[in-house]
Design a protein around this motif. Structure first.
Motif, PDB file in Angstrom:
ATOM      1  N   ASP A 103       8.357   7.785  10.858  1.00 49.12           N
ATOM      2  CA  ASP A 103       8.519   9.217  10.618  1.00 49.12           C
ATOM      3  C   ASP A 103       9.009   9.828  11.934  1.00 49.12           C
ATOM      4  N   SER A 104      10.343   9.927  12.046  1.00 48.15           N
ATOM      5  CA  SER A 104      10.928  10.395  13.305  1.00 48.15           C
ATOM      6  C   SER A 104      10.722  11.891  13.522  1.00 48.15           C
ATOM      7  N   VAL A 105      10.510  12.625  12.434  1.00 47.88           N
ATOM      8  CA  VAL A 105      10.299  14.074  12.565  1.00 47.88           C
ATOM      9  C   VAL A 105       8.948  14.354  13.216  1.00 47.88           C
ATOM     10  N   ASN A 106       7.902  13.713  12.668  1.00 45.62           N
ATOM     11  CA  ASN A 106       6.549  13.919  13.196  1.00 45.62           C
ATOM     12  C   ASN A 106       6.155  12.876  14.240  1.00 45.62           C
ATOM     13  N   LYS A 107       7.123  12.035  14.600  1.00 46.55           N
ATOM     14  CA  LYS A 107       6.908  10.974  15.603  1.00 46.55           C
ATOM     15  C   LYS A 107       5.677  10.129  15.246  1.00 46.55           C
ATOM     16  N   LYS A 108       5.792   9.475  14.095  1.00 44.30           N
ATOM     17  CA  LYS A 108       4.707   8.604  13.640  1.00 44.30           C
ATOM     18  C   LYS A 108       5.267   7.244  13.269  1.00 44.30           C
ATOM     19  N   LEU A 109       4.511   6.212  13.614  1.00 41.57           N
ATOM     20  CA  LEU A 109       4.798   4.843  13.160  1.00 41.57           C
ATOM     21  C   LEU A 109       3.671   4.479  12.204  1.00 41.57           C
ATOM     22  N   ILE A 110       4.010   4.355  10.934  1.00 40.87           N
ATOM     23  CA  ILE A 110       2.987   4.166   9.897  1.00 40.87           C
ATOM     24  C   ILE A 110       2.969   2.703   9.461  1.00 40.87           C
ATOM     25  N   ILE A 111       1.812   2.047   9.640  1.00 40.02           N
ATOM     26  CA  ILE A 111       1.646   0.650   9.241  1.00 40.02           C
ATOM     27  C   ILE A 111       1.090   0.644   7.825  1.00 40.02           C
ATOM     28  N   THR A 112       1.864   0.104   6.875  1.00 38.94           N
ATOM     29  CA  THR A 112       1.428   0.141   5.475  1.00 38.94           C
ATOM     30  C   THR A 112       0.932  -1.222   4.984  1.00 38.94           C
ATOM     31  N   GLU A 113       1.333  -2.298   5.626  1.00 38.37           N
ATOM     32  CA  GLU A 113       0.889  -3.626   5.168  1.00 38.37           C
ATOM     33  C   GLU A 113       0.964  -4.630   6.309  1.00 38.37           C
ATOM     34  N   LEU A 114      -0.078  -5.435   6.424  1.00 34.83           N
ATOM     35  CA  LEU A 114      -0.120  -6.503   7.424  1.00 34.83           C
ATOM     36  C   LEU A 114      -0.033  -7.862   6.723  1.00 34.83           C
ATOM     37  N   PRO A 115       0.608  -8.845   7.355  1.00 36.94           N
ATOM     38  CA  PRO A 115       0.713 -10.168   6.727  1.00 36.94           C
ATOM     39  C   PRO A 115      -0.617 -10.912   6.772  1.00 36.94           C
ATOM     40  N   ASP A 116      -0.799 -11.820   5.842  1.00 37.15           N
ATOM     41  CA  ASP A 116      -1.979 -12.686   5.854  1.00 37.15           C
ATOM     42  C   ASP A 116      -1.736 -13.862   6.799  1.00 37.15           C
ATOM     43  N   ALA A 117      -2.822 -14.405   7.275  1.00 38.33           N
ATOM     44  CA  ALA A 117      -2.725 -15.556   8.175  1.00 38.33           C
ATOM     45  C   ALA A 117      -2.270 -16.793   7.410  1.00 38.33           C
ATOM     46  N   GLU A 118      -1.442 -17.592   8.055  1.00 39.40           N
ATOM     47  CA  GLU A 118      -1.047 -18.889   7.508  1.00 39.40           C
ATOM     48  C   GLU A 118      -1.632 -19.958   8.430  1.00 39.40           C
ATOM     49  N   ILE A 119      -2.445 -20.836   7.861  1.00 48.09           N
ATOM     50  CA  ILE A 119      -3.088 -21.893   8.650  1.00 48.09           C
ATOM     51  C   ILE A 119      -2.463 -23.232   8.292  1.00 48.09           C
ATOM     52  N   ARG A 120      -1.981 -23.924   9.311  1.00 48.07           N
ATOM     53  CA  ARG A 120      -1.378 -25.237   9.101  1.00 48.07           C
ATOM     54  C   ARG A 120      -2.152 -26.264   9.929  1.00 48.07           C
ATOM     55  N   ILE A 121      -2.653 -27.276   9.246  1.00 52.97           N
ATOM     56  CA  ILE A 121      -3.411 -28.341   9.911  1.00 52.97           C
ATOM     57  C   ILE A 121      -2.634 -29.641   9.759  1.00 52.97           C
ATOM     58  N   THR A 122      -2.291 -30.269  10.885  1.00 51.50           N
ATOM     59  CA  THR A 122      -1.459 -31.474  10.864  1.00 51.50           C
ATOM     60  C   THR A 122      -2.155 -32.603  11.625  1.00 51.50           C
TER      61      THR A 122
END
Length: 201
Positions: A103-122
């Motif tokens: 939101d460049s007008v109100n100078k906001k960075l809005i976080i709407t979704e975060l990724p889930d962790a991916e676990i890899r075991i080798t």
């Protein structure tokens, strides 16, 4: 004079025969083996992945498996396999899946979704020692079973919940560093995921 003409004619005949021979040889490739290889690139696709490895754990273990035969309760033959297992575990986040709105007008960075962790075991298993017996031979099937069990045991020793929690904390620290630029531009960070509470937004 006749002798000279005879010699010249003879020499010319030899040259003609030589040229004919070389020409026929080049056409039929006598004595030369040829090989032709056609190489085609079907696909050459490079995908740029915007993934962040936030945590990595390396463990190692050794395992001894003993196999034998018993007759009337007495062991008459036995052998053993010693394996060395190295296990690499990684916690990654695909930042392409993180959704943000600016939101460049109100100078906001809005976080709407975060990724889930991916676990890899080798896990990777190496045979360190084979103690074979004349009466009880170690087969390829035995080796395959032992290495498979070693991999399964190694994977069970990894605490995925602990990795996930520590990975989440590390992701928060990394995101905090990323948000420094936004803060420097006097943007405020608005969290709509409810997961960035530990950050100094």
């Amino acid at each position: 004079m006749k002798n000279n003409k005879l010699i010249l004619s003879f020499a010319a005949g030899i040259l003609v025969m030589l040229f004919l021979f070389l020409g026929v040889k080049s056409c039929f490739n006598f004595g030369n083996k040829t090989e032709k290889t056609d190489y085609y690139i079907l696909t050459n696709q490079i995908s740029k992945m915007n993934k962040m490895v936030v945590l990595e754990q390396n463990t190692s273990s050794m395992q001894k498996t003993k196999m034998g035969y018993e007759v009337l309760g007495n062991e008459v033959s036995s052998n053993s396999i010693i394996t060395y297992t190295k296990t690499n575990a990684q916690v990654t986040y695909d930042l392409n899946k993180m959704k943000m709105e600016v939101d460049s007008v109100n100078k906001k960075l809005i976080i709407t979704e975060l990724p889930d962790a991916e676990i890899r075991i080798t896990p990777s298993v190496e045979i360190q020692s084979l103690d074979d017996s004349f009466f009880n031979r170690i087969s390829e099937k035995d080796i395959k079973n032992v290495t498979q069990k070693a991999k399964e045991t190694a994977m069970k020793t990894i605490d995925e919940n602990r990795l996930r929690n520590e990975g989440r904390q590390q992701l928060m620290e990394n995101l905090n560093n990323i948000f420094v630029l936004a803060k420097a531009l006097n943007y405020t960070i608005e969290d709509k995921t409810g997961q960035l509470g530990i950050l100094k937004l």
